[in-house]
Each structure stands twice: as structure tokens, then as C-alpha cells.
Design a protein around this motif. Structure first.
Motif: not given
Length: 570
Positions: A197-201, A203-213
Motif C-alpha cells: 500500500g501507500g501508493g498514494d503517498g 502511510p503504508d496500511p501494513v507497515e506505516p513506518i517501514y513500508g513494504p521494503t
């Protein structure tokens, strides 16, 4: 940065669906080891694949699959080193059941187990979680175990507040992915799918701090005080230096960009001590740390893992640009640091009053190795203490163990158990040995160039003899050894650093400090193991003859400088 320039590990993380990847399939495929992709992802779950390097020829001769006797090293996350006797006893049970019969107290205040076969990996991790510990984020491109001074001081709320921050940091920055629970805790797979997630800029819905990478590389934090830098805050990506006014911890100086991994053949790499960034009130410590981490997440080097740590971003940008970007992420201006100096490193060894009528006892454990070997039966002693006195425990950043909440009438009982099991009390351990550390190195670490833990005790024997002959046995200085340049035992800010350079040869560093606030420098390279103590003897003889009043060995070497030392001792 274009996709094709990313390191392979970035590709593994991107395709992993939040650290899942092929791990589940490979756990049950019957092979003795994992593929490279799974192994990179498994680090985030707290485990590394290793093999017994002492048995490689035997493995090949016996045509063992893969040509190696593979096993796993697993770390448990223990913020500030705080654990119960029950938890330690469970770890000791596991090391006997499925490990190599020893545990290792780590330089980041955790517990490390070696020799676990692949088929026992899930059993270990599930059991650790049953005792309210975890292995999640003990390794990998995330925030590693949070360090803090472990002293159980009850008469001063400052230590409680620091240790609470350590725990709160762990909770705030732990990965949120469900992959860990699915792989290791659930009785069966949930089938849950988490989508990037987070493609709209946002926070990522799963990893709000780290993001998917996740992060470009590992990230380390530690909390200390000017009078107690046992957490070695200048070696951390973020160090929190407590500022105390009127007996209250009012805030922290944040220092950033510490890190010790280096590659001697690559000039682009270097060890670094952290630099002062700002002062923040105590209630803003975590928001400020998150801003620093997110800057590293978004601008750290994801193409070259050798230059992926925060220290390189700080170096390349400069502190002014880096601070400006952190303020942007933080959402406001950051105050100038108070620039309070480090004055002491309290290792917590020996007897000390807690301030509540009870006592603590710090036991020096050489290189953190808990084992029964011959007349030395530390593991058995800890079992008896854990089942009879059952004290709360603290692992120290120097790989030692503190027994807490000891009643005055139980002090002699604790000492008696240790002595009856052949365990030297801290008072019986030389200062040189007490202030030494070595990484595990051979035979388990795949990165090791030469010996470290197995070599260090004998070298300290020689140093003790040398120092006694010179009348310098009461000097305080740190000696740290690693089998490779990655710096796991923090050799680059110690008074004496020894780093594996080739088989049986070490780079000798001098001029650091027990306080941990400055780097040492290369005195001599590729020193054969049998020449280390003779080389040091010449330096200590000069130290004895020309030291200034109250000057430490590291301060003396730093004042003299490399050229003068070589001229007079070389």
C-alpha cells in the motif's frame, strides 16, 4: 533511483509480501538449508544460516547435501537486557534441547543460540514467544534490539525513565507484518494476504513506518547518560543521551550516524561515531527518532549495501542538510544539542545497592558465553540461582549478567552457588578480562576471517602477565576483538581494537576510549597473533614512563598519535 540499480536484497524485500517470500515452502522442503532469497528475509525474523566451518572437510568427505553441516543462529530481542529468571531458564532448556548446549549474551543485550537445525527453527521461535520474548527484528533491515544502561537503580527515577523509553522504542518501531505470527506462532497458516500500500503517498496500511521494503540496512539505537554510557550511544544510528536537571530527566541529546561495519579494501566504507543532531524534550524523543529513521528510509542508499547505513547519508549530506530534512519530517524546528560530555561508562559489575534496601550483583562473563565446560559450570549455576533465588536479570552491553533484587541475607548464598560451580566472581576477574569483548567468529560465523572468541581468553592471559610485570594491572581500558571488519564487538572505539585481517593476523587499533566517544586508529596492520601482546607491551612500557597524571591508556595513545608511538615503540 531506477529499479535495475537496486541491490538484489531490495528485490527480495519488494517481492516478499512483507517478509514472507518462499520461507514457508522452504521450511518443509526437506533441504538442510535455505535459498539466498529466503535467508535474506529470515534475518528480519531473527535468524541467520551458518555452518560448522571446523567440519567442512568432513562434510565434503561424507558427501553431506550442500557440502556443509548447516544450522541456524537465532537471536532473541530483549530491550535493555531486561528478563526474568524463568525466561533465562527456558533459553537454557532450549540450548540443550535443540542448540549447541550454550547460549551467548550479545553485545546488544540479547540472547543468541547457535547450532539449531532447520527443522527445529519453528519450535525455538514459538517457544521464545511463549515466554513473552521475540526474535522479530533481532536482525535484518529494521530497528534492531534497543540498548540501554541496565542498572537496576531504584533510588533514582532517571534509570526507570530511560529503560521505559528503551521499551517504548522497541514497541514503536517493531515491524507490524503478520508474516511473523503466521510462520512461527500459528498452528496453521491463516491464508491472510497483505497487499502493498501507500501508493498514494500516504502511510503504508501494513507497515506505516517501514513500508513494504523496510530500511536500506540495519538500524540501531541506544539510550545512555553522561555518567553512564554503557549503551555505547556513539556507536548507534541514533543515540539518546539523557539530560538531567534537578534530578529529573527532562530530555535527550540525539546523536546520529554511528556505525562500525567497514571493508578495508573499499575506501568508500569507514567506521564512524555518531554526531550531535539536536536536543528534544523527553516526550518528543520517539517522534524525533521516527523522523530520523524515515529520512534514512527514503534517502538511504538502496543500491550499494556497503554504503547503506545512516552514517553514509549523514557523511554525504553533511549535518546541516541532514538536520533540515529531519525537521521537515518532524514537522518543526529542532533545538540545538546541549552538547553534554560523556564522563563515565558504568558496567554495573560487582555488588551495588539498588536504593530500595535490596542489592544487585554484576557477574563478569567472558565473551558472554554461558556454558558448562569441565570445572567451569556457569550454566548449571544459573539454573540453580534461577530456580532458588529467581532474581530478575539484566544483560549488559558488555555481555555480562546482573542479578537484581537480592535480599541482603542472600548475598553470600549467591556467591556460594557461583563459587561451588567453579565460576569466578567478578572480584576475582582481572580488569583487562572484565573490560574485554570478542565476537563469536569461528567456527559458526560465515563472515569471519580468523579466530576471535576462541583466541581472546589466551591472549588476555598473556596480557594479564604482561600488565602485572609492569605494575599496570589496575589500569582501566577496553580491549575488543572481531574475526572480521564488520565490528560486531565494537572494536573501533575501544582503547585497543583487534580486527581479523587474515588467518591468524589482525589489524591493531589504538587510541579509542572506554567512554566510547571517539574512534581509534590503525597502529599496525596484519599483526600475527603471537606478536600482539609483545607489540602492546612496548606501548604499555612507554605509557608507564610518559603518561600524564590520571591519563588512561587510550587517552595516552590518542595524545601521542600514531607517528610518535611508532617512532618510540615500533
Amino acid at each position: 533511483m531506477s529499479e535495475e540499480k537496486l541491490s538484489p536484497v531490495e528485490g527480495f524485500k519488494t517481492a516478499s509480501n512483507y517478509l514472507r517470500g518462499p520461507i514457508a515452502e522452504e521450511l518443509v522442503n526437506g533441504e538442510p538449508n535455505f535459498t539466498g532469497e529466503a535467508m535474506q528475509l529470515l534475518k528480519h525474523h531473527g535468524t541467520y544460516e551458518q555452518d560448522d566451518r571446523d567440519r567442512r572437510k568432513e562434510a565434503k568427505a561424507n558427501k553431506v547435501p550442500g557440502g556443509k553441516y548447516y544450522s541456524m543462529m537465532i537471536r532473541s530481542v530483549i530491550p535493555g537486557g531486561v528478563l526474568s529468571s524463568e525466561q533465562l531458564l527456558a533459553q537454557l532448556d532450549l540450548c540443550d534441547e535443540i542448540g549447541n548446549t550454550t547460549i551467548r549474551l550479545t553485545t546488544r543485550q540479547g540472547i543468541q543460540l547457535h547450532g539449531v537445525l532447520k527443522e527445529n527453527l519453528r519450535h525455538y521461535i514459538k517457544r521464545v514467544n511463549e515466554i513473552q520474548q521475540t526474535t522479530l527484528a533481532a536482525c535484518g533491515d529494521v530497528c534492531r534490539n534497543m540498548m540501554c544502561s541496565p542498572l537496576p537503580i531504584k533510588a533514582n527515577v532517571v534509570y526507570d525513565e530511560m529503560q521505559k523509553l528503551c521499551w517504548d522504542l522497541k514497541e514503536h518501531f517493531k515491524p507490524r507484518t503478520g508474516a511473523y505470527h503466521e510462520l512461527w506462532i500459528s498452528d496453521e497458516e491463516t491464508g491472510e494476504k497483505q497487499l502493498a500500500g501507500g501508493g498514494d503517498g500516504g502511510p503504508d496500511p501494513v507497515e506505516p513506518i517501514y513500508g513494504p521494503t523496510y530500511l536500506p540496512r540495519k538500524f540501531k539505537m541506544g539510550v545512555g547518560l553522561p555518567e553512564d554510557n554503557s549503551a555505547d550511544i556513539y556507536s548507534q544510528d541514533i543515540g539518546f543521551l539523557g539530560i538531567v536537571e534537578g534530578g529529573k530527566l527532562v530530555g535527550y541529546d540525539l546523536v546520529v550516524g554511528g556505525g562500525f561495519g567497514r571493508t578495508p579494501s573499499a575506501e568508500k566504507t569507514f567506521a564512524a561515531v555518531a554526531k550531535a543532531l539536536c536536543y528534544v524534550p523527553a516526550d518528543q524523543a520517539i517522534p524525533a527518532a521516527e523522523a530520523v529513521l524515515k529520512v534514512q528510509r527514503d534517502f538511504g542508499n538502496r543500491a550499494d549495501r556497503k554504503r547503506a547505513r545512516l552514517k553514509y547519508l549523514v557523511h554525504d549530506w553533511g549535518m546541516e542538510k541532514f538536520k533540515t530534512k529531519v525537521e521537515e519530517y518532524y514537522g518543526g524546528a529542532l533545538e540545538a544539542p546541549r552538547a553534554v560530555a560523556i564522563t563515565e561508562h558504568n558496567d554495573g559489575m560487582g555488588w551495588g545497592e539498588q536504593g530500595d534496601g535490596k542489592w544487585y550483583y554484576g557477574l563478569a562473563i567472558e565473551n558472554g558465553r554461558v556454558k558448562d565446560e569441565g570445572d567451569f559450570r556457569l550454566k548449571s549455576a544459573l539454573r540453580e540461582i534461577g530456580t532458588t533465588l529467581a532474581p530478575p536479570l539484566r544483560i549488559t552491553p558488555h555481555q555480562n549478567l546482573i542479578f537484581c533484587d537480592i535480599e541482603p541475607q542472600d548475598k553470600s548464598r549467591l556467591e556460594s552457588v557461583l563459587r561451588s560451580h567453579g565460576v569466578p566472581l567478578t572480584e576475582d576477574v582481572s580488569l583487562a578480562r572484565r573490560w574485554s569483548m570478542a565476537c563469536p567468529a569461528m567456527p559458526t560465523c560465515g563472515l569471519s576471517i580468523t579466530e576471535s572468541e576462541r583466541f581472546m581468553p589466551g591472549m588476555i592471559d598473556q596480557m594479564d602477565t604482561m600488565l602485572a610485570e609492569l605494575g599496570l594491572q589496575d589500569e582501566l581500558f577496553t580491549t575488543r576483538m572481531t574475526g572480521c571488519p564488520n565490528g560486531c564487538a565494537r572494536p573501533y572505539n575501544s582503547d585497543i581494537g583487534l580486527v581479523g585481517r587474515a588467518v591468524g593476523k589482525y589489524t591493531l587499533f589504538l587510541g579509542g576510549s572506554r567512554l566510547g566517544h571517539r574512534l581509534n586508529w590503525i597502529y599496525k596492520d596484519k599483526v600475527p597473533s603471537d606478536e600482539i601482546v609483545p607489540e602492546l607491551r612496548k606501548c604499555f612500557e612507554l605509557f608507564k614512563a610518559e603518561r600524564q597524571p590520571s591519563e588512561s591508556f587510550g587517552d595516552f595513545c590518542d595524545r601521542m598519535g600514531k607517528d610518535a608511538l611508532l617512532e618510540k615503540c615500533g
